[in-house]
Design an enzyme around this catalytic site. Sequence first.
Site: not given
Ligand code: BGC
Length: 343
Positions: A106, A176, A308
């Site tokens: 991210h 998210h 997402e």
């Molecule tokens: C990821 C997960 C992660 C979550 C929170 C998601 O986009 O694919 O693996 O735990 O975000 O960070």
Amino acid sequence: MIVKNFFGTTAKGEAVDIYTLRNSSETAVDILTYGATVNSIYVADKNGNFADVLSGFDTLEGHEKFSDYQGMTVGRYANRIAGGKFSIDGVEYNVEKNEKGITCLHGGAELSTAVWKAFIVDDNSIEMNYTSPDGAMGFPGKVDFKVTFTLHEDNALKIEYSAVSDKKTVINMTNHAYFNLAGKGDILAHELMINADAYTPIDENSIPTGEIRSVEGTPFDFRTAKPIGRDIDADDDQLAIGKGYDHNFCLNDSDGPIATAYEPESGRFLEVFTDLCGVQLYTGNFLDGTKIGKNGDPLIRNAGFCLETQFYPNTPNMPEFPQCTVDAGEKFTSCTVFRFSVK
Ligand code: BGC
């Protein structure tokens, strides 16, 4: 109608505001300047009772202490970059390896933890801006990010992203939010549809292997709506890596919703639209009840699900995937809509 209030002060001493967008049916969306975060969405059920359909936090302290990106705007690069490196025109960039020191997850969280500048555009829209300096988290280019949130009369929350860099760079932005249309408990009974014939299987670091695998005959087939919980514990290598669904789906071309979710008890129905090619379904598998969320309730496993919308993960290292490189001065744009109703 839009109302602005003070929400809190970050550990670093920055003031954070909360903007509430409300339409004439009393649907309301709370957005924070911290992380350009969609903090709550209040929508009616089939009996007209309102609930907050986002799992997350009701204090800034909660976000700062416990966040797994709940409701946040994510970038510069949503999802993972393998080994925290990639090259553009032969120049290698090393970006923040904020996930176990192995991958960049991210975008290193810069956008999600920044305090954005907010402007009221009109009665149902706000715009948030943030400028990320050249080299932030290791990414090339000074980038001006803009996210516009609009709440329509039909209960659609439209999120429009744009970014302009002064150097060639990569951009992949998402939101998210962890949805829970019941407003409580887990999301296993939600009936989910994803309009995708294929998904991208992952390795042990959750990086796509490069294979585009058909969903046919697998637990990843959501082309006809089914409860999220139906196959989540199936004996499947991919589900074992993600401890559930934590995968990118390759969206089919269509003018209709890329995904829908229905919660049978409340009757709440969510439709998702996007102009992007992928969506990560994450079912909150790594939540284990140790973090405290809204109303002091623990964030349990599967407390929410995320859709997402995104470019596929690790795109900068996967030339065969649709690319998200933008030239200096070129405008990146994308748009995602979450529309709520009852059935
Ligand atoms: C990821 C997960 C992660 C979550 C929170 C998601 O986009 O694919 O693996 O735990 O975000 O960070």
